[in-house]
Design an enzyme around this catalytic site. Structure first.
Site, short mmCIF file in Angstrom:
data_model
loop_
_atom_site.label_atom_id
_atom_site.label_comp_id
_atom_site.label_asym_id
_atom_site.label_seq_id
_atom_site.Cartn_x
_atom_site.Cartn_y
_atom_site.Cartn_z
N LYS A 141 0.85 -1.20 0.00
CA LYS A 141 0.00 0.00 0.00
C LYS A 141 0.88 1.25 0.00
O LYS A 141 1.77 1.40 0.85
CB LYS A 141 -0.91 0.01 1.23
CG LYS A 141 -1.97 -1.08 1.18
CD LYS A 141 -2.76 -1.15 2.45
CE LYS A 141 -3.67 0.06 2.64
NZ LYS A 141 -4.51 -0.10 3.87
C1 E4P Z 1 -7.73 0.85 4.31
O1 E4P Z 1 -6.91 0.92 3.43
C2 E4P Z 1 -7.86 1.93 5.27
O2 E4P Z 1 -6.63 2.02 5.93
C3 E4P Z 1 -8.97 1.71 6.23
O3 E4P Z 1 -10.05 1.06 5.63
C4 E4P Z 1 -9.39 2.98 6.90
O4 E4P Z 1 -10.53 2.71 7.68
P1 E4P Z 1 -11.01 3.69 8.85
O5 E4P Z 1 -11.47 4.94 8.23
O6 E4P Z 1 -12.10 2.92 9.52
O7 E4P Z 1 -9.82 3.88 9.74
#
Ligand code: E4P
Length: 225
Positions: free
Chosen positions: A86
């Site tokens: 990522k």
């Molecule tokens: C995924 O890539 C994100 O890091 C994650 O879904 C963020 O989720 P949140 O807004 O619940 O922290």
């Protein structure tokens, strides 16, 4: 629709994999921090409970492209295939994606808040683009619509890049994306377990059981007959 578990917690991941048809796990540095373990060791533990073909998504912490590239290559070597690195859609992130795409590292473009950021990530070779649906809703934008816009644009661009929508807080947000044929979502364990919830389903099961047991005995199933 592909469904990922958005978690770094081994117990949650193991429980969900055992019962639900899921396609992998996405993590982020905040989720890893909650586990109070060496983050790379935690990622290896997660990898150890995944079934074959399940993807693991893990994020780089470096801020400039050169460091992102070497960190991504290190993570890829440590965590193996089916790992997606990522990378946030910053200028440096897009620069790193361009290089990593050519060297065969799987990329998930993350921290996406606009369709244009997703377009740039697609052009740079990301396999997945992750818009943060609920975080957009929280600032008064329409997260579902942003995700749908990205999905439509990527489909028209005819690229290998797909949507992996992230950051959900309710079932409705996910259902709206399913309705338009969005390819993938990543969902926290507690919300994943809500996807099947309806009180009338539980009532139906209880009623059927009571009726059946009224002519047999408590705990009777077809196997006892
Ligand atoms: C995924 O890539 C994100 O890091 C994650 O879904 C963020 O989720 P949140 O807004 O619940 O922290």
């Amino acid at each position: 629709m592909r469904i990922y578990i958005d978690s770094a917690n081994i117990e949650d991941i193991t429980r969900i994999i055992a019962k639900f048809p899921v396609d992998g796990v996405t993590t982020n540095p905040s989720l890893l921090a909650r586990e109070k373990n060496n983050p790379l060791e935690q990622l290896k533990k997660i990898k150890g409970v995944l079934e074959e073909q399940m993807e693991l998504h893990a994020q780089v912490l470096s801020q400039n492209a050169e460091d992102m590239i070497s960190e991504a290559e290190y993570m890829h070597a440590q965590l193996g295939k089916e790992t997606f690195i990522k990378i946030p859609v910053t200028h440096e992130g897009i620069k790193a994606m361009k290089y990593l795409n050519k060297s065969g590292v799987n990329i998930t473009a993350t921290a996406i808040y606009t369709p244009m950021q997703a377009v740039m990530a697609a052009k740079a070779g990301a396999k997945w683009t992750a818009p943060y649906v609920n975080r957009l809703d929280m600032i008064g934008a329409n997260g579902v619509q942003v995700a749908i816009d990205i999905h439509n644009i990527l489909t028209k661009m005819n690229v290998k890049t797909e949507l992996l929508a992230a950051s959900f807080k309710n079932v409705e947000q996910i259902l709206k994306l399913a309705e338009v044929g969005v390819g993938s979502v990543t969902v926290a364990p507690e919300l994943l377990e809500q996807l099947l919830y309806h009180p009338l389903t539980d009532k139906a099961v209880a009623d059927f059981t009571n009726d059946f047991e009224s002519i047999t005995a408590k705990g009777t199933t077809m196997r006892h007959l």
